[in-house]
Design a protein around this motif. Structure first.
Motif, PDB file in Angstrom:
ATOM      1  N   ASN A   1       0.836  -1.212   0.000  1.00  0.00           N
ATOM      2  CA  ASN A   1       0.000   0.000   0.000  1.00  0.00           C
ATOM      3  C   ASN A   1       0.869   1.260   0.000  1.00  0.00           C
TER       4      ASN A   1
ATOM      5  N   ALA B   1      -1.946   1.609   6.246  1.00  0.00           N
ATOM      6  CA  ALA B   1      -2.474   0.629   7.205  1.00  0.00           C
ATOM      7  C   ALA B   1      -3.991   0.629   7.263  1.00  0.00           C
ATOM      8  N   THR B   2      -4.613   1.751   6.994  1.00  0.00           N
ATOM      9  CA  THR B   2      -6.075   1.836   7.079  1.00  0.00           C
ATOM     10  C   THR B   2      -6.759   1.567   5.752  1.00  0.00           C
TER      11      THR B   2
ATOM     12  N   TRP C   1      -0.179   5.611   8.111  1.00  0.00           N
ATOM     13  CA  TRP C   1      -1.592   5.553   8.499  1.00  0.00           C
ATOM     14  C   TRP C   1      -2.473   5.270   7.286  1.00  0.00           C
TER      15      TRP C   1
ATOM     16  N   SER D   1      -6.577   3.489   3.081  1.00  0.00           N
ATOM     17  CA  SER D   1      -6.890   4.722   2.354  1.00  0.00           C
ATOM     18  C   SER D   1      -6.144   4.787   1.036  1.00  0.00           C
TER      19      SER D   1
END
Length: 161
Positions: free
Chosen positions: A98, A125-126, A122, A128
């Motif tokens: 990602n 990991a999420t 972030w 997005s």
């Protein structure tokens, strides 16, 4: 309440917790299999690794459910540790993929370069940014931890099965 009844209640409670943890672990592993199937996670040879780990984990759990012994407990514990380690590696791989996709993301066009490293992490990991979900490898680890806990400090013949 008699002494016999009082001493058997904790034993029964521990046995119940072991069964609950085992079935939660099995359910989580089956949920991870469903998630992998929905993601068509079989396109490359490397994508078969979590299937193999989950298959071994479910076989070890079936052995533990069928026959509680020191051998089946140790097999389940070892398989659960492998699942947890594999899960950590899978999470790393997914977040890394990602992160690699970040600069190419239309959502972050012109913004990615100015974002902090923590914001990059972030977003990766999420989910997005990128197409690699972190939930599936996390579920493999959770299943391993639950199944490991179901055998934690199990001693044959102590009445706690």
């Amino acid at each position: 309440m008699s002494t016999v009844a009082a001493s058997s209640d904790p034993v029964k409670l521990v046995a119940l917790y072991r069964r609950i943890l085992t079935w939660l672990g099995v359910g989580t592993a089956l949920g991870a299999c469903a998630e992998l199937a929905m993601l068509h996670h079989w396109q490359t040879p490397g994508q078969f690794v979590p299937w193999a780990v989950l298959g071994l984990l479910l076989l070890a759990a079936a052995a533990w459910l069928t026959r509680r012994s020191t051998t089946t407990a140790r097999i389940l514990q070892g398989t659960a540790v492998v699942a947890a380690i594999g899960s950590a590696f899978g999470i790393y791989q997914h977040v890394s993929a990602n992160l690699d996709a970040g600069p190419l993301s239309g959502r972050f066009t012109g913004k990615w370069e100015s974002m902090s490293a923590m914001s990059h992490l972030w977003a990766a990991a999420t989910g997005s940014v990128g197409a690699s979900p972190v939930l599936a490898p996390g579920m493999v680890g959770l299943a391993g931890v639950l199944l490991w806990l179901s055998t934690f400090r199990w001693v044959p013949g102590n009445g706690v099965s």
